[in-house]
Design an enzyme around this catalytic site. Sequence first.
Site, mmCIF file in Angstrom:
data_model
loop_
_atom_site.group_PDB
_atom_site.id
_atom_site.type_symbol
_atom_site.label_atom_id
_atom_site.label_comp_id
_atom_site.label_asym_id
_atom_site.label_seq_id
_atom_site.Cartn_x
_atom_site.Cartn_y
_atom_site.Cartn_z
ATOM 1 N N GLY A 35 -5.135 8.757 -5.342
ATOM 2 C CA GLY A 35 -3.842 9.744 -4.927
ATOM 3 C C GLY A 35 -2.515 9.217 -5.338
ATOM 4 O O GLY A 35 -2.458 7.895 -5.264
ATOM 5 N N HIS B 29 3.040 9.165 3.136
ATOM 6 C CA HIS B 29 3.990 8.716 2.198
ATOM 7 C C HIS B 29 5.353 9.665 2.407
ATOM 8 O O HIS B 29 6.339 9.190 2.330
ATOM 9 C CB HIS B 29 3.670 8.613 0.900
ATOM 10 N N LEU C 260 -1.391 1.773 -3.940
ATOM 11 C CA LEU C 260 -0.707 1.234 -5.121
ATOM 12 C C LEU C 260 0.553 0.601 -4.695
ATOM 13 O O LEU C 260 1.306 -0.045 -5.552
ATOM 14 C CB LEU C 260 -0.407 2.559 -6.221
ATOM 15 N N HIS D 187 -3.354 10.087 3.789
ATOM 16 C CA HIS D 187 -2.481 8.778 3.245
ATOM 17 C C HIS D 187 -1.409 9.230 2.627
ATOM 18 O O HIS D 187 -0.384 8.773 2.813
ATOM 19 C CB HIS D 187 -3.526 8.057 2.373
ATOM 20 N N GLU D 188 -1.437 10.279 1.545
ATOM 21 C CA GLU D 188 -0.342 10.735 0.500
ATOM 22 C C GLU D 188 0.658 11.570 1.319
ATOM 23 O O GLU D 188 1.954 11.352 1.203
ATOM 24 C CB GLU D 188 -0.845 11.623 -0.518
HETATM 25 NI NI NI Z 1 -0.299 4.850 -0.938
#
Ligand code: NI
Length: 165
Positions: free
Chosen positions: A45, A133, A88, A129-130
């Site tokens: 992702g 962000h 990441l 999770h995304e």
């Molecule tokens: Ni992340």
Amino acid sequence: MTRPIVTYPDATLRKQAKTVENIDGEVVALADDMAETMYLSRGIGLAAPQVGESCCLVVADIGGGVIELFNPEIISAEGTAAMKEGCLSVPDVMLEIHRAEKIVVEGINRDGKKIILEAEDLMARVLQHEIDHLRGMLIIDRVSKIQRQLISGQLKKLRRDQKQR
Ligand code: NI
């Protein structure tokens, strides 16, 4: 075209991302670049702020093909599950995160059509999770102070690496 991934403590990762008002060639190209960057990095992702673009766009692929969502919103959530997660943008850090088990997400696809997606297990986790962000939230914000202290050395190293760049 792949894009460089920004890492903690970059300020873009902490901003509330902007709503995509108009799905034009520029944001579609961004979505393509993000998918390419995600595959190159072997991620499942990626959110636009992770490539330095503060806009509400996420891509994900857990093995069934790429899913892209503009302006995603979680409209319902149920259950909870814990699982180790990495990011990441926070390299070398793995943390156990509690999240909803099943979610329903509403968003827009690249044709400007509203889509409603039901996701569970890994896909529900990746999307949560995304979407975090897009609100400037990272996995390190989702754990206890004690867990954060355990990785304080790694975070310090990331801050130091960024200063040297
Ligand atoms: Ni992340």
